[in-house]
Design a protein around this motif. Structure first.
Motif, mmCIF file in Angstrom:
data_model
loop_
_atom_site.group_PDB
_atom_site.id
_atom_site.type_symbol
_atom_site.label_atom_id
_atom_site.label_comp_id
_atom_site.label_asym_id
_atom_site.label_seq_id
_atom_site.Cartn_x
_atom_site.Cartn_y
_atom_site.Cartn_z
ATOM 1 N N LEU A 108 17.980 65.969 33.955
ATOM 2 C CA LEU A 108 17.003 64.974 33.344
ATOM 3 C C LEU A 108 17.830 64.635 32.018
ATOM 4 O O LEU A 108 17.931 63.540 31.504
ATOM 5 C CB LEU A 108 15.785 65.682 32.736
ATOM 6 N N GLU A 109 18.037 65.739 31.099
ATOM 7 C CA GLU A 109 19.015 65.511 29.912
ATOM 8 C C GLU A 109 20.383 64.532 30.113
ATOM 9 O O GLU A 109 20.600 63.662 29.494
ATOM 10 C CB GLU A 109 19.203 66.807 29.149
ATOM 11 N N HIS A 110 21.006 64.973 31.335
ATOM 12 C CA HIS A 110 22.321 64.244 31.634
ATOM 13 C C HIS A 110 21.915 62.682 31.989
ATOM 14 O O HIS A 110 22.602 61.861 31.394
ATOM 15 C CB HIS A 110 22.817 64.887 32.722
ATOM 16 N N TRP A 111 20.849 62.434 32.704
ATOM 17 C CA TRP A 111 20.409 61.171 33.014
ATOM 18 C C TRP A 111 20.120 60.377 31.667
ATOM 19 O O TRP A 111 20.588 59.259 31.339
ATOM 20 C CB TRP A 111 19.286 61.209 33.909
ATOM 21 N N GLN A 112 19.295 60.965 31.025
ATOM 22 C CA GLN A 112 19.061 59.990 29.323
ATOM 23 C C GLN A 112 20.060 60.045 28.648
ATOM 24 O O GLN A 112 20.307 59.071 28.025
ATOM 25 C CB GLN A 112 17.845 61.252 29.038
ATOM 26 N N GLN A 113 21.021 61.043 28.618
ATOM 27 C CA GLN A 113 22.117 60.543 27.716
ATOM 28 C C GLN A 113 23.116 59.496 28.351
ATOM 29 O O GLN A 113 23.579 58.785 27.755
ATOM 30 C CB GLN A 113 23.126 61.746 27.649
ATOM 31 N N LYS A 114 23.228 59.449 29.672
ATOM 32 C CA LYS A 114 24.031 58.603 30.480
ATOM 33 C C LYS A 114 23.586 56.964 29.890
ATOM 34 O O LYS A 114 23.879 56.013 29.894
ATOM 35 C CB LYS A 114 24.101 58.661 31.874
ATOM 36 N N ALA A 115 22.064 57.066 30.191
ATOM 37 C CA ALA A 115 21.504 55.726 29.981
ATOM 38 C C ALA A 115 21.682 55.409 28.523
ATOM 39 O O ALA A 115 21.638 54.106 28.271
ATOM 40 C CB ALA A 115 19.774 55.954 30.368
ATOM 41 N N LYS A 116 21.706 56.233 27.629
ATOM 42 C CA LYS A 116 21.544 56.045 26.212
ATOM 43 C C LYS A 116 23.124 55.628 25.704
ATOM 44 O O LYS A 116 23.164 54.523 24.908
ATOM 45 C CB LYS A 116 21.294 57.435 25.272
ATOM 46 N N ASP A 117 23.967 56.187 26.442
ATOM 47 C CA ASP A 117 25.476 55.667 26.362
ATOM 48 C C ASP A 117 25.841 54.455 26.736
ATOM 49 O O ASP A 117 26.486 53.611 26.208
ATOM 50 C CB ASP A 117 26.324 56.723 27.052
ATOM 51 N N ALA A 118 24.802 53.898 27.869
ATOM 52 C CA ALA A 118 25.104 52.609 28.273
ATOM 53 C C ALA A 118 24.004 51.561 27.902
ATOM 54 O O ALA A 118 24.052 50.603 28.176
ATOM 55 C CB ALA A 118 24.827 52.713 29.769
ATOM 56 N N GLN A 154 17.511 50.935 27.735
ATOM 57 C CA GLN A 154 16.111 51.332 27.499
ATOM 58 C C GLN A 154 15.273 50.645 28.112
ATOM 59 O O GLN A 154 15.037 49.585 28.556
ATOM 60 C CB GLN A 154 16.162 50.830 25.830
ATOM 61 N N ILE A 155 14.163 51.560 28.153
ATOM 62 C CA ILE A 155 13.096 51.349 29.140
ATOM 63 C C ILE A 155 11.888 51.460 28.002
ATOM 64 O O ILE A 155 11.463 52.501 27.548
ATOM 65 C CB ILE A 155 12.845 52.243 30.232
ATOM 66 N N SER A 156 10.972 50.305 28.003
ATOM 67 C CA SER A 156 9.797 50.440 27.055
ATOM 68 C C SER A 156 8.715 49.814 27.675
ATOM 69 O O SER A 156 8.817 48.625 28.347
ATOM 70 C CB SER A 156 10.384 49.648 25.835
ATOM 71 N N LYS A 157 7.711 50.263 27.439
ATOM 72 C CA LYS A 157 6.265 49.758 28.040
ATOM 73 C C LYS A 157 6.019 48.289 27.399
ATOM 74 O O LYS A 157 5.369 47.613 28.029
ATOM 75 C CB LYS A 157 5.076 50.741 27.551
ATOM 76 N N ASP A 158 6.729 48.104 26.240
ATOM 77 C CA ASP A 158 6.507 46.709 25.670
ATOM 78 C C ASP A 158 7.441 45.727 26.229
ATOM 79 O O ASP A 158 7.129 44.497 25.703
ATOM 80 C CB ASP A 158 6.544 47.074 24.073
ATOM 81 N N SER A 159 8.360 46.133 26.772
ATOM 82 C CA SER A 159 9.268 45.015 27.305
ATOM 83 C C SER A 159 8.914 43.799 28.075
ATOM 84 O O SER A 159 7.986 44.272 29.099
ATOM 85 C CB SER A 159 10.589 45.818 28.065
ATOM 86 N N ARG A 160 9.457 42.980 28.052
ATOM 87 C CA ARG A 160 8.949 41.720 28.913
ATOM 88 C C ARG A 160 10.075 41.074 29.257
ATOM 89 O O ARG A 160 9.911 39.794 29.956
ATOM 90 C CB ARG A 160 8.037 40.367 28.018
ATOM 91 N N LYS A 161 11.136 41.682 29.469
ATOM 92 C CA LYS A 161 12.666 41.108 30.010
ATOM 93 C C LYS A 161 12.332 41.157 31.471
ATOM 94 O O LYS A 161 12.218 42.374 32.022
ATOM 95 C CB LYS A 161 13.848 41.683 29.385
ATOM 96 N N HIS A 162 12.348 39.899 32.205
ATOM 97 C CA HIS A 162 12.302 40.214 33.717
ATOM 98 C C HIS A 162 13.675 40.337 34.375
ATOM 99 O O HIS A 162 14.635 39.740 33.978
ATOM 100 C CB HIS A 162 11.424 38.821 34.261
ATOM 101 N N PRO A 163 13.848 41.208 35.575
ATOM 102 C CA PRO A 163 14.712 40.821 36.221
ATOM 103 C C PRO A 163 15.207 39.607 36.820
ATOM 104 O O PRO A 163 14.300 38.925 36.780
ATOM 105 C CB PRO A 163 14.475 41.988 37.538
ATOM 106 N N GLY A 164 16.352 39.570 37.191
ATOM 107 C CA GLY A 164 16.957 38.229 37.606
ATOM 108 C C GLY A 164 16.253 37.567 38.750
ATOM 109 O O GLY A 164 15.934 36.464 38.981
ATOM 110 N N LYS A 165 16.072 38.539 39.958
ATOM 111 C CA LYS A 165 15.318 38.063 41.262
ATOM 112 C C LYS A 165 13.865 38.522 41.296
ATOM 113 O O LYS A 165 13.768 39.546 41.649
ATOM 114 C CB LYS A 165 16.349 38.543 42.425
ATOM 115 N N LYS A 166 12.928 37.823 41.010
ATOM 116 C CA LYS A 166 11.742 37.842 40.914
ATOM 117 C C LYS A 166 10.870 37.517 41.911
ATOM 118 O O LYS A 166 11.255 36.180 42.296
ATOM 119 C CB LYS A 166 11.134 37.561 39.406
ATOM 120 N N TYR A 167 9.976 38.365 42.764
ATOM 121 C CA TYR A 167 9.074 37.660 43.704
ATOM 122 C C TYR A 167 8.014 37.100 42.889
ATOM 123 O O TYR A 167 7.122 37.902 42.347
ATOM 124 C CB TYR A 167 8.763 38.761 44.602
#
Length: 319
Positions: free
Chosen positions: A167-177, A180-193
């Protein structure tokens, strides 16, 4: 899996020399939750192992007849995704659905995420590219063959600390890239149903689902209606509430073979039949048979295509 137990568990028996498939409503199921795939990428999923025995109505144990489990595969999958989405929504997360109805957390760049954490999928894509194919052009058999060819042997976590390190390894990979995942985010993926939201009641949801189903077929099974309701609900309703409303929905009409239709759809069917009957011998044909056969020959139509063209072009009926 409670839905599976109540709706998909059958057994085979004989009565008066006739083979019968009866519903037992009882199952023994072990569920194993996994959080990664063979490549150790994050992939939350569940394995549900159903023991091949069920307690029958006559209090005897028999093997499970699994035909209904196969018939309802997509409904069961929709139920799983719907309930996962519903619980995430209740915890404050924003959910999006792609056009192939895959659940995603809102606000994450999916291409970036797939590049980093979908190494199994990327392996299969690369193998397909080598033979000049992609996921859209390859057959299910080709994709399955390459999936088996490229997959590694399973390696299990034997200690809790192993999972913590992963889990720490995944979190570090995500941070390095910079993912960020936030409950407040409103950015939509490109292909939305996009689904038109119902007016706020399960009843209107069922009506909308019935309309979608009867665009393609006159009658449908109850589990197909539930699947379409779940698809349109997108985690907004309790599935038990949807099931209860389906049982009470007064516009559903049972058919002789165990399916359902609606009173509105029956009205449409009657109107089509009336139009066909009243329109018999009321039109001039578009062409004579000889002309049609010559055109069919010029267009290299096969026997059945030629016959269809002749019937259409020489008919004197409206329909």
């Amino acid at each position: 899996m409670e839905y599976v137990e109540k709706n998909c568990i059958y057994y085979q028996t004989k009565q008066n020399q006739k083979k019968l498939f009866l519903q037992s409503h009882t199952a023994q199921i072990a569920t194993f939750h996994h959080d990664d795939n063979r490549n150790k990428d994050p992939q939350l999923h569940s394995h549900c192992v159903i023991l091949n025995q069920t307690l029958c109505l006559d209090n005897k144990w028999r093997a499970v007849a699994n035909h209904e489990l196969y018939n309802q595969q997509k409904t069961i999958g929709a139920y799983y995704a719907h309930e996962l989405a519903r619980q995430l929504i209740q915890k404050g997360w924003n959910i999006e659905w792609t056009d192939d109805h895959i659940l995603e957390l809102a606000g994450v760049n999916k291409d970036q995420l797939d590049t980093l954490f979908s190494t199994r999928s990327n392996q299969i894509e690369a193998e397909l590219a080598q033979i000049g194919l992609n996921r859209a052009t390859a057959t299910a058999q080709q994709k399955q063959a390459l999936c088996l060819k490229t997959r590694k042997e399973k390696k299990h976590h034997h200690h809790p600390e192993d999972r913590e390190r992963q889990l720490e390894h995944w979190q570090q990979k995500a941070k390095d890239a910079d993912i960020q995942i936030s409950k407040d985010s409103r950015k939509h993926p490109g292909k939305k149903y996009y689904q038109v939201a119902p007016d706020g009641s399960p009843c209107s949801l069922i009506e909308s689902a019935c309309e979608s189903l009867t665009e393609r077929q006159t009658a449908f099974y109850k589990h197909e209606l539930l699947k379409e309701c779940l698809r349109q609900s997108q985690g907004q309703y309790d599935p038990l509430e949807i099931q209860s409303e389906i049982e009470e929905y007064s516009s559903l009409v049972p058919t002789h073979n165990g399916r359902l239709t609606t009173s509105r759809q029956l009205g449409r069917e009657r109107k089509i039949i009336e139009l066909a009957i009243t329109g018999r011998n009321s039109q001039s044909p578009l062409a004579i048979r000889k002309q049609v056969e010559e055109i069919a020959l010029q267009q290299n139509l096969n026997k059945s295509q030629s016959a269809a063209l002749v019937q259409i072009a020489t008919s004197t009926d409206t329909i």
